[in-house]
Write a protein that holds these residues in place. Sequence first.
Motif, mmCIF file in Angstrom:
data_model
loop_
_atom_site.group_PDB
_atom_site.id
_atom_site.type_symbol
_atom_site.label_atom_id
_atom_site.label_comp_id
_atom_site.label_asym_id
_atom_site.label_seq_id
_atom_site.Cartn_x
_atom_site.Cartn_y
_atom_site.Cartn_z
ATOM 1 N N GLU A 16 0.853 -1.192 0.000
ATOM 2 C CA GLU A 16 0.000 0.000 0.000
ATOM 3 C C GLU A 16 0.888 1.242 0.000
ATOM 4 O O GLU A 16 1.861 1.325 0.753
ATOM 5 N N CYS A 17 0.522 2.204 -0.847
ATOM 6 C CA CYS A 17 1.289 3.437 -0.963
ATOM 7 C C CYS A 17 0.351 4.625 -0.949
ATOM 8 O O CYS A 17 -0.795 4.527 -1.397
ATOM 9 N N SER A 18 0.846 5.747 -0.469
ATOM 10 C CA SER A 18 0.059 6.972 -0.537
ATOM 11 C C SER A 18 0.847 8.037 -1.274
ATOM 12 O O SER A 18 2.081 8.057 -1.250
ATOM 13 N N VAL A 19 0.105 8.892 -1.954
ATOM 14 C CA VAL A 19 0.692 10.006 -2.703
ATOM 15 C C VAL A 19 0.195 11.287 -2.067
ATOM 16 O O VAL A 19 -1.015 11.476 -1.896
ATOM 17 N N GLN A 20 1.120 12.177 -1.725
ATOM 18 C CA GLN A 20 0.772 13.459 -1.133
ATOM 19 C C GLN A 20 1.487 14.564 -1.895
ATOM 20 O O GLN A 20 2.715 14.608 -1.898
ATOM 21 N N VAL A 23 0.745 20.549 -1.344
ATOM 22 C CA VAL A 23 -0.155 21.681 -1.521
ATOM 23 C C VAL A 23 -1.077 21.701 -0.301
ATOM 24 O O VAL A 23 -1.699 20.680 0.015
ATOM 25 N N ALA A 24 -1.150 22.831 0.378
ATOM 26 C CA ALA A 24 -1.967 22.922 1.587
ATOM 27 C C ALA A 24 -3.405 22.496 1.318
ATOM 28 O O ALA A 24 -3.997 22.864 0.303
ATOM 29 N N GLY A 25 -3.935 21.693 2.224
ATOM 30 C CA GLY A 25 -5.318 21.270 2.137
ATOM 31 C C GLY A 25 -5.596 20.135 1.168
ATOM 32 O O GLY A 25 -6.736 19.755 0.969
ATOM 33 N N THR A 26 -4.559 19.575 0.566
ATOM 34 C CA THR A 26 -4.733 18.472 -0.372
ATOM 35 C C THR A 26 -4.553 17.149 0.373
ATOM 36 O O THR A 26 -3.493 16.898 0.943
ATOM 37 N N PRO A 27 -5.579 16.302 0.373
ATOM 38 C CA PRO A 27 -5.447 15.019 1.081
ATOM 39 C C PRO A 27 -4.563 14.041 0.315
ATOM 40 O O PRO A 27 -4.385 14.161 -0.902
ATOM 41 N N ALA A 28 -4.030 13.070 1.039
ATOM 42 C CA ALA A 28 -3.241 12.008 0.413
ATOM 43 C C ALA A 28 -4.191 11.033 -0.278
ATOM 44 O O ALA A 28 -5.320 10.838 0.156
ATOM 45 N N SER A 29 -3.721 10.432 -1.355
ATOM 46 C CA SER A 29 -4.464 9.397 -2.063
ATOM 47 C C SER A 29 -3.747 8.073 -1.832
ATOM 48 O O SER A 29 -2.516 8.019 -1.858
ATOM 49 N N VAL A 30 -4.505 6.987 -1.628
ATOM 50 C CA VAL A 30 -3.926 5.684 -1.284
ATOM 51 C C VAL A 30 -4.122 4.709 -2.442
ATOM 52 O O VAL A 30 -5.180 4.683 -3.072
ATOM 53 N N PHE A 31 -3.082 3.889 -2.682
ATOM 54 C CA PHE A 31 -3.084 2.939 -3.795
ATOM 55 C C PHE A 31 -2.562 1.586 -3.323
ATOM 56 O O PHE A 31 -1.869 1.492 -2.325
ATOM 57 N N ALA A 32 -2.866 0.554 -4.103
ATOM 58 C CA ALA A 32 -2.511 -0.814 -3.734
ATOM 59 C C ALA A 32 -1.091 -1.209 -4.127
ATOM 60 O O ALA A 32 -0.629 -2.278 -3.767
ATOM 61 N N SER A 33 -0.398 -0.356 -4.873
ATOM 62 C CA SER A 33 0.971 -0.680 -5.276
ATOM 63 C C SER A 33 1.740 0.599 -5.581
ATOM 64 O O SER A 33 1.155 1.658 -5.822
ATOM 65 N N LEU A 34 3.050 0.465 -5.589
ATOM 66 C CA LEU A 34 3.903 1.600 -5.928
ATOM 67 C C LEU A 34 3.660 2.030 -7.364
ATOM 68 O O LEU A 34 3.607 3.217 -7.662
ATOM 69 N N GLU A 35 3.469 1.075 -8.264
ATOM 70 C CA GLU A 35 3.229 1.414 -9.664
ATOM 71 C C GLU A 35 1.959 2.256 -9.825
ATOM 72 O O GLU A 35 1.965 3.262 -10.523
ATOM 73 N N GLU A 36 0.884 1.864 -9.159
ATOM 74 C CA GLU A 36 -0.361 2.638 -9.226
ATOM 75 C C GLU A 36 -0.155 4.048 -8.668
ATOM 76 O O GLU A 36 -0.659 5.024 -9.220
ATOM 77 N N ALA A 37 0.582 4.146 -7.568
ATOM 78 C CA ALA A 37 0.855 5.449 -6.965
ATOM 79 C C ALA A 37 1.663 6.329 -7.911
ATOM 80 O O ALA A 37 1.392 7.526 -8.054
ATOM 81 N N LEU A 38 2.643 5.742 -8.584
ATOM 82 C CA LEU A 38 3.468 6.509 -9.520
ATOM 83 C C LEU A 38 2.666 6.986 -10.727
ATOM 84 O O LEU A 38 2.849 8.114 -11.186
ATOM 85 N N ILE A 39 1.787 6.147 -11.227
ATOM 86 C CA ILE A 39 0.954 6.544 -12.363
ATOM 87 C C ILE A 39 0.063 7.720 -11.963
ATOM 88 O O ILE A 39 -0.062 8.699 -12.699
#
Length: 80
Positions: A16-20, A23-39
């Motif tokens: 599981e990976c998160s992308v943040q 930017v103030a006020g922007t929530p993190a998005s969570v993904f099932a793999s590093l590849e999905e997070a990178l895309i």
Amino acid sequence: MTFDPIKALTNYADAECSVQFWVAGTPASVFASLEEALIFARDNGAGWKDVEITVHLEHEDIVYATGKTRTLIEALRRKS
């Protein structure tokens, strides 16, 4: 130790990976793999915005800031 983006993509294919975006006020998005997070990061401006990807592991988290995230995105392009 030298950073190996291909090894990271392989090792964290099912982590599981998160992308943040930094930017103030922007929530993190969570993904099932590093590849999905990178895309997601690539498609949402990681080329010109500061971003952080966190790989969530059982005993520790690994964080890739903007520079390494961009390196991982390039490795993903070469891998595809």
